[in-house]
Scaffold this motif. Structure first.
Motif, PDB file in Angstrom:
ATOM      1  N   HIS A   1      -3.785   2.404  -6.347  1.00  0.00           N
ATOM      2  CA  HIS A   1      -4.795   1.957  -5.392  1.00  0.00           C
ATOM      3  C   HIS A   1      -6.079   1.572  -6.111  1.00  0.00           C
ATOM      4  O   HIS A   1      -6.338   1.984  -7.244  1.00  0.00           O
ATOM      5  CB  HIS A   1      -5.111   3.083  -4.401  1.00  0.00           C
ATOM      6  CG  HIS A   1      -3.990   3.389  -3.460  1.00  0.00           C
ATOM      7  ND1 HIS A   1      -3.477   2.469  -2.577  1.00  0.00           N
ATOM      8  CD2 HIS A   1      -3.276   4.524  -3.264  1.00  0.00           C
ATOM      9  CE1 HIS A   1      -2.512   3.023  -1.871  1.00  0.00           C
ATOM     10  NE2 HIS A   1      -2.367   4.268  -2.271  1.00  0.00           N
TER      11      HIS A   1
ATOM     12  N   GLU B   1      -6.201  -6.001   2.325  1.00  0.00           N
ATOM     13  CA  GLU B   1      -6.118  -4.901   1.366  1.00  0.00           C
ATOM     14  C   GLU B   1      -5.312  -5.289   0.143  1.00  0.00           C
ATOM     15  O   GLU B   1      -5.618  -4.916  -0.972  1.00  0.00           O
ATOM     16  CB  GLU B   1      -5.490  -3.673   2.034  1.00  0.00           C
ATOM     17  CG  GLU B   1      -5.265  -2.488   1.097  1.00  0.00           C
ATOM     18  CD  GLU B   1      -6.567  -1.902   0.552  1.00  0.00           C
ATOM     19  OE1 GLU B   1      -6.505  -1.192  -0.463  1.00  0.00           O
ATOM     20  OE2 GLU B   1      -7.631  -2.168   1.146  1.00  0.00           O
TER      21      GLU B   1
ATOM     22  N   ARG C   1      -5.960  10.724  -6.088  1.00  0.00           N
ATOM     23  CA  ARG C   1      -6.532   9.473  -6.568  1.00  0.00           C
ATOM     24  C   ARG C   1      -7.576   9.671  -7.660  1.00  0.00           C
ATOM     25  O   ARG C   1      -8.068   8.702  -8.230  1.00  0.00           O
ATOM     26  CB  ARG C   1      -7.183   8.727  -5.399  1.00  0.00           C
ATOM     27  CG  ARG C   1      -6.221   8.262  -4.321  1.00  0.00           C
ATOM     28  CD  ARG C   1      -6.962   8.028  -3.015  1.00  0.00           C
ATOM     29  NE  ARG C   1      -6.089   7.553  -1.966  1.00  0.00           N
ATOM     30  CZ  ARG C   1      -6.062   6.307  -1.508  1.00  0.00           C
ATOM     31  NH1 ARG C   1      -6.883   5.415  -2.007  1.00  0.00           N
ATOM     32  NH2 ARG C   1      -5.231   5.960  -0.558  1.00  0.00           N
TER      33      ARG C   1
ATOM     34  N   TRP D   1       0.846  -1.201   0.000  1.00  0.00           N
ATOM     35  CA  TRP D   1       0.000   0.000   0.000  1.00  0.00           C
ATOM     36  C   TRP D   1       0.879   1.248   0.000  1.00  0.00           C
ATOM     37  O   TRP D   1       0.634   2.204  -0.750  1.00  0.00           O
ATOM     38  CB  TRP D   1      -0.914  -0.010   1.218  1.00  0.00           C
ATOM     39  CG  TRP D   1      -2.007   1.012   1.188  1.00  0.00           C
ATOM     40  CD1 TRP D   1      -3.300   0.833   0.776  1.00  0.00           C
ATOM     41  CD2 TRP D   1      -1.904   2.394   1.575  1.00  0.00           C
ATOM     42  NE1 TRP D   1      -4.007   2.005   0.893  1.00  0.00           N
ATOM     43  CE2 TRP D   1      -3.178   2.982   1.371  1.00  0.00           C
ATOM     44  CE3 TRP D   1      -0.871   3.177   2.057  1.00  0.00           C
ATOM     45  CZ2 TRP D   1      -3.431   4.325   1.648  1.00  0.00           C
ATOM     46  CZ3 TRP D   1      -1.110   4.524   2.333  1.00  0.00           C
ATOM     47  CH2 TRP D   1      -2.378   5.086   2.134  1.00  0.00           C
TER      48      TRP D   1
ATOM     49  N   HIS E   1      -4.251  -4.792  -8.518  1.00  0.00           N
ATOM     50  CA  HIS E   1      -4.312  -3.442  -9.082  1.00  0.00           C
ATOM     51  C   HIS E   1      -3.498  -3.439 -10.381  1.00  0.00           C
ATOM     52  O   HIS E   1      -2.285  -3.236 -10.347  1.00  0.00           O
ATOM     53  CB  HIS E   1      -3.751  -2.422  -8.094  1.00  0.00           C
ATOM     54  CG  HIS E   1      -4.384  -2.516  -6.739  1.00  0.00           C
ATOM     55  ND1 HIS E   1      -5.584  -1.918  -6.446  1.00  0.00           N
ATOM     56  CD2 HIS E   1      -4.006  -3.165  -5.612  1.00  0.00           C
ATOM     57  CE1 HIS E   1      -5.903  -2.175  -5.187  1.00  0.00           C
ATOM     58  NE2 HIS E   1      -4.969  -2.927  -4.672  1.00  0.00           N
TER      59      HIS E   1
ATOM     60  N   ARG F   1       2.443   1.922  -3.427  1.00  0.00           N
ATOM     61  CA  ARG F   1       1.519   2.557  -4.372  1.00  0.00           C
ATOM     62  C   ARG F   1       1.346   4.033  -4.038  1.00  0.00           C
ATOM     63  O   ARG F   1       1.296   4.887  -4.925  1.00  0.00           O
ATOM     64  CB  ARG F   1       0.168   1.825  -4.348  1.00  0.00           C
ATOM     65  CG  ARG F   1       0.224   0.401  -4.869  1.00  0.00           C
ATOM     66  CD  ARG F   1      -1.159  -0.165  -5.123  1.00  0.00           C
ATOM     67  NE  ARG F   1      -1.921  -0.381  -3.912  1.00  0.00           N
ATOM     68  CZ  ARG F   1      -1.902  -1.491  -3.194  1.00  0.00           C
ATOM     69  NH1 ARG F   1      -1.122  -2.502  -3.548  1.00  0.00           N
ATOM     70  NH2 ARG F   1      -2.651  -1.621  -2.109  1.00  0.00           N
ATOM     71  N   GLU F   2       1.256   4.347  -2.746  1.00  0.00           N
ATOM     72  CA  GLU F   2       1.098   5.739  -2.337  1.00  0.00           C
ATOM     73  C   GLU F   2       2.338   6.550  -2.700  1.00  0.00           C
ATOM     74  O   GLU F   2       2.236   7.673  -3.200  1.00  0.00           O
ATOM     75  CB  GLU F   2       0.840   5.811  -0.832  1.00  0.00           C
ATOM     76  CG  GLU F   2       0.494   7.193  -0.318  1.00  0.00           C
ATOM     77  CD  GLU F   2      -0.892   7.657  -0.712  1.00  0.00           C
ATOM     78  OE1 GLU F   2      -1.136   8.885  -0.669  1.00  0.00           O
ATOM     79  OE2 GLU F   2      -1.745   6.807  -1.060  1.00  0.00           O
TER      80      GLU F   2
END
Length: 291
Positions: free
Chosen positions: A149, A139, A178, A21, A144, A24-25
């Motif tokens: 995300h 999650e 996003r 996560w 993806h 990706r951020e």
């Protein structure tokens, strides 16, 4: 300058999901990712523990393998690693002081175990003023294809009777990044006599709800102007904020909640709503410290 994201790693499924996560951020933000392993080894009930050399080798292998996996999933992402021997919460809070965000794993299922031994996630939240995002193992089960995300909206819970600019700033920025909608929820309690028997008047309830929604609209006005490309769905309703946020968490890509920056005689306090959301929400939860 806060231009990197820190992710805590301990080898658990939760921390690996948090690392993905965070990658990706970091990729979306165009900033480096800093993978950190921190662990204080002890010998419960006299059981032997690995030697320092074995521990260091295991931690370095974990960090290296995970970093390679993240670079493969996010081409061009700058990933560096670091391992500490010491108290995890203190080490992570120290590293997070110079970061834009710290991301940790959360086991959920009625508890917030944080990463490593369970109390670390909560301790980091209490110890740092940087945003902390708690991520469940589930999650990362969603694929993806574009490396970003999942296409789900951001949900933020605010109390408009208290300062909430820090929460809204973070939530609007995440929604803009996003390219998704932002759902803003404000829950309020009815006056004591409104909901009891003959004293209940639907007209009073409707008027109170209309006033609350108008006040919420006033708070959001400047932020709508600042982020005209973000679609905002706002709602003010009577009820428990934690229940509303948890009920809607399965449809959210990120939930944003706050904690007051204050100290009590027994340490930092994150508040009952944030505590409940951390325990029960299905989506990643960002905890934003504010005055």
């Amino acid at each position: 300058m806060n231009d990197r994201i820190v992710a805590g790693l301990d080898g658990s499924a939760e921390s690996l999901a948090a690392a993905h996560w965070a990658a990706r951020e970091a990729s979306m933000r165009g900033v480096p990712l800093h993978l950190v392993h921190a662990e204080e080894w002890s010998s419960p009930r006299g059981l032997p523990v690995p030697t320092s050399e074995v521990r260091r080798h295991w931690a370095q292998a974990l960090l290296t393998e995970t970093a390679d996996e993240l670079r493969a999933s996010q081409p061009g992402l700058d990933v560096d690693v670091r391992s500490f021997d010491g108290r995890p919460a203190a080490e992570l809070a120290g590293v997070a002081a110079g970061a834009s965000m710290i991301v940790l794993g959360s086991r959920g299922l009625g508890t917030v175990t944080g990463f490593v031994l369970g109390s670390v996630g909560m301790a980091v939240i209490q110890a740092t003023i940087r945003p902390v995002v708690m991520v469940r193992a589930s999650e990362d089960a969603v694929q993806h294809p574009d490396g970003r995300h999942a296409a789900r909206d951001v949900l933020v819970g605010v109390d408009i009777s208290q300062p909430c600019d820090a929460l809204l700033a973070f939530a609007f920025e995440e929604a803009a990044r996003r390219a998704c909608a932002l759902h803003v929820l404000h829950s309020w309690s009815l006056p004591p006599l409104v909901g009891y028997g003959a004293a209940y008047d639907p007209r009073v309830h409707a008027q109170l709800e209309m006033n609350a929604n108008a006040s919420l609209g006033d708070v959001l006005g400047p932020w709508r102007d600042k982020y005209p490309g973000v679609g905002v769905i706002s709602r003010a309703s009577a009820g428990r904020a934690s229940t509303e946020l948890v009920d809607r968490s399965s449809e959210a890509g990120l939930i944003v909640v706050g904690r007051r920056i204050r100290k009590s005689s027994i340490g930092a306090h994150i508040g009952p709503v944030t505590h409940a959301v951390l325990h029960h929400a299905e989506a990643p939860v960002a905890v934003i410290a504010h005055d």
